[in-house]
Design a protein around this motif. Structure first.
Motif, short mmCIF file in Angstrom:
data_model
loop_
_atom_site.label_atom_id
_atom_site.label_comp_id
_atom_site.label_asym_id
_atom_site.label_seq_id
_atom_site.Cartn_x
_atom_site.Cartn_y
_atom_site.Cartn_z
N ARG A 172 0.83 -1.21 0.00
CA ARG A 172 0.00 0.00 0.00
C ARG A 172 0.87 1.27 0.00
N PHE A 173 2.07 1.15 -0.58
CA PHE A 173 3.05 2.23 -0.41
C PHE A 173 2.57 3.58 -0.92
N VAL A 174 1.78 3.61 -2.00
CA VAL A 174 1.36 4.92 -2.54
C VAL A 174 0.46 5.63 -1.52
N ASN A 175 -0.52 4.89 -1.00
CA ASN A 175 -1.42 5.51 -0.02
C ASN A 175 -0.68 5.91 1.26
N ILE A 176 0.27 5.06 1.65
CA ILE A 176 1.02 5.36 2.88
C ILE A 176 1.85 6.64 2.69
N ILE A 177 2.44 6.80 1.50
CA ILE A 177 3.25 8.01 1.24
C ILE A 177 2.34 9.25 1.18
N LYS A 178 1.17 9.09 0.53
CA LYS A 178 0.24 10.24 0.47
C LYS A 178 -0.17 10.66 1.88
N SER A 202 -1.30 12.94 14.07
CA SER A 202 -1.25 12.23 12.78
C SER A 202 -2.55 11.49 12.49
N VAL A 203 -2.98 11.55 11.23
CA VAL A 203 -4.13 10.74 10.82
C VAL A 203 -3.58 9.41 10.28
N PRO A 204 -4.20 8.28 10.68
CA PRO A 204 -3.59 6.99 10.35
C PRO A 204 -3.78 6.56 8.90
N THR A 205 -4.92 6.91 8.29
CA THR A 205 -5.17 6.44 6.91
C THR A 205 -5.75 7.56 6.05
N LEU A 206 -5.69 7.31 4.74
CA LEU A 206 -6.15 8.33 3.79
C LEU A 206 -7.66 8.52 3.81
N ASP A 265 -0.48 4.50 -9.93
CA ASP A 265 -1.21 3.24 -9.90
C ASP A 265 -0.31 2.07 -10.32
N PHE A 266 0.92 2.07 -9.84
CA PHE A 266 1.83 0.98 -10.21
C PHE A 266 2.17 0.15 -8.97
N GLU A 267 2.72 -1.04 -9.26
CA GLU A 267 3.10 -1.91 -8.15
C GLU A 267 4.61 -1.95 -8.01
N ALA A 268 5.07 -2.19 -6.79
CA ALA A 268 6.51 -2.35 -6.54
C ALA A 268 6.66 -3.31 -5.37
#
Ligand code: HEM
Length: 516
Positions: free
Chosen positions: A167-173, A189-193, A488-491
């Motif tokens: 979930r790296f993209v959401n975590i970085i956002k 801090s808010v925990p999730t998007l 929207d890519f995977e890593a």
């Protein structure tokens, strides 16, 4: 009741009078070369609406590195070389330190043109607000209030990446929202998007940005439209603008009040608004304060997300850069502790890598336009007062003379022969230079040093064993004001060793203990 025919006649006459005044009787001067355009509308229809920099690049190839085009009688100047951008926007900043007229952004979405990124000289507040913010955002002030907050957020980022790497993209956002929310307001801090506060911040930022796109609203080209009543067809933007203003004022008013209440209750946590409340409330009103802090959150959130994701994309294409970054961090930090702000300046490769990322894919390909406050002559060309000026940042960063083989990602471009870091003027020019430059660079330094210390990253493979990676074609990247990368890519992100996760968890626990 007002007769619609009579009104249409008045509007038609106003348009005709405006055309006669601004287009037909345009004074004859030696203007820079550029497209001729059509009568009245000029080059309006020739510009790529979503990605204006594509059209600008074509024109720079065709007409040279100083181009002028006209839209609705208004001149727009394009600067395609670093030397021209520096000569005008930096060295002549007294002439080119203004912003163009953006009625929706300046008069509707914010009051009195207070929003610092778009404020014009005539609004009379830009200088004051810039000085006020500049005191806190200068390099030497950041350790006091920003760095402790950022360090804590980076530890949380690493922990979340370790727990849910897919979930790296959401975590970085979520991380960048938290960095801006907490450095500005110490909100927590808010925990999730999917937190409602995040949606509100994103909506407010999007609406601000939409209004900053030149020509997105007709009134920017024809200011007389502002005098027409809101009930007329096509005038819905007026109501929309006021709704968006309300959205911004309410959201940031609530955040401002909460910070103020904490201070009054004897719980002052370090943050920008706390600093302003402590020292500067005799200079500004509360509404000015909320507008200033809204601008900071807007300016930092999407730019930091985009640059962090760009650096991860770089690792997927350039594994040797990742290895080199890991070696350079390990050499200085070792494997027994996480990187910290004390390592700033001690790992030049990471700083150079961040600067090369700014160059390689510029988040704001045409930056934010400046405007001329008086007539000027440059390189023999006449530049009228009121000209909108774009520095074509992406084109400048791809100049083969300055950056040979510009498509290659090479942090070494920014290291001198002694291994120290060179400068890249990526943050704009003169009076409008990015105020968050140091905060952004320091945050990205810590994020990247910590990421490569803790994790490996590689692309997934298809059935034939070929890497699946996001497109590098700029036309597949975002549009309008900025050009964010695909999200929207995977890593595949894996910890470099189990001990790293243990050290991250301990750091998060220590942060919690020292906060309580
Ligand atoms: C990677 C991150 C960032 C990038 C690439 C970036 C880029 C820019 C650019 C290109 C400009 C326009 C400069 C000009 O017109 O000459 C700008 C302006 C600005 N930036 Fe940043 N920025 C970033 C992060 C931040 C952060 C974190 C903050 C706040 C702490 C910030 C605050 C501002 C402000 C307030 C302005 C308007 C300055 C003015 O008009 O006087 N920026 N930024």
């Amino acid at each position: 009741m007002l007769n619609i025919n009579a009104l249409a006649l008045v509007c038609g006459f106003a348009l005709f009078a405006w055309w006669i005044g601004t287009v037909l009787f345009k004074p004859k001067h030696n203007y820079p070369p550029g497209p001729k355009g059509l009568p009245i509308i000029g080059s309006l229809l020739a510009i790529n609406n979503e990605r204006p920099w594509v059209t600008y690049d074509q024109w720079a190839r065709q007409y040279g590195d100083i181009v002028m085009y006209w839209v609705m009688g208004k001149p727009v100047l394009l600067l395609g070389k670093m030397e021209h951008a520096e000569n005008l926007l930096q060295k002549r900043m007294m002439t080119y330190g203004d912003r163009p007229q953006l009625v929706m952004a300046q008069e509707y979405v914010t009051q009195n043109g207070w929003y610092i990124g778009t404020a014009r000289a005539e609004h009379g507040t830009h200088k004051k607000h810039r000085k006020l913010l500049g005191q806190h955002l200068r390099k030497s002030a950041l350790p006091d209030w920003a760095q402790p907050v950022e360090l804590r957020e980076v530890h949380l980022l690493l922990q979340r990446l370790g727990e849910q790497p897919q979930r790296f993209v959401n975590i970085i956002k979520c991380f960048t929202v938290n960095v801006m929310l907490n450095t500005t307001f110490a909100h927590g801090s808010v925990p999730t998007l999917d937190n409602p506060l995040v949606s509100r911040i994103n909506a407010a930022t999007d609406h601000q940005f939409v209004t900053q796109i030149m020509g997105r609203f007709w009134v920017d080209y024809m200011p007389f439209l502002d005098y027409l009543p809101a009930w007329l067809p096509g005038m819905g933007w007026k109501k929309q603008g006021l709704l968006w203003r309300d959205e911004v004022d309410t959201l940031y008013g609530e955040l401002w009040d909460a910070t103020k209440k904490r201070r009054e209750a004897g719980d002052p946590r370090p943050c920008l608004v706390q600093k302003i409340l402590e020292t500067q409330m005799d200079e500004i009103s509360e509404l000015e304060g909320t507008t200033i802090s809204a601008a900071v959150v807007d300016a930092g959130t999407e730019t930091l997300t985009a640059t962090t994701i760009i650096l991860l994309i770089i690792f997927l294409y350039y594994p040797d850069v990742l290895r080199k970054a890991q070696r350079s961090v390990d050499e200085v930090v070792g494997r027994d502790r996480l990187p910290s702000f004390g390592d700033l300046g001690r790992i030049p490769y990471i700083t150079a890598m961040v600067r090369e990322a700014f160059r390689w894919r510029t988040v704001a390909p045409v930056a934010i336009p400046h405007a001329a406050v008086r007539d000027d002559v440059y390189a023999g060309y006449f530049i009228p007062k009121g000209t909108t000026v774009f520095a074509l940042s992406q084109r400048i960063h791809e100049d083969e003379e300055l950056y040979p083989n510009h498509e290659d990602f090479k942090p070494e471009r920014f290291l001198d022969k002694d291994g120290q870091v060179n400068n890249l003027p990526h943050a704009g020019f003169g009076f409008r230079k990015c105020l968050g430059q140091h905060l952004a660079e320091e945050t990205l330094f810590l994020v990247m040093a910590s990421f490569v210390w803790a994790f490996d990253i590689r692309p997934p493979l298809d059935k034939e064993g070929r890497p699946i990676r996001p497109s590098l074609d700029p036309l597949d990247w975002g549009a309008f004001l900025a050009s964010p990368p695909p999200m929207d890519f995977e890593a595949i992100i894996t910890p470099r060793c189990e001990a790293a996760i243990k050290i991250i968890n301990e750091a998060v626990e220590q942060d919690k203990a020292s906060a309580s």
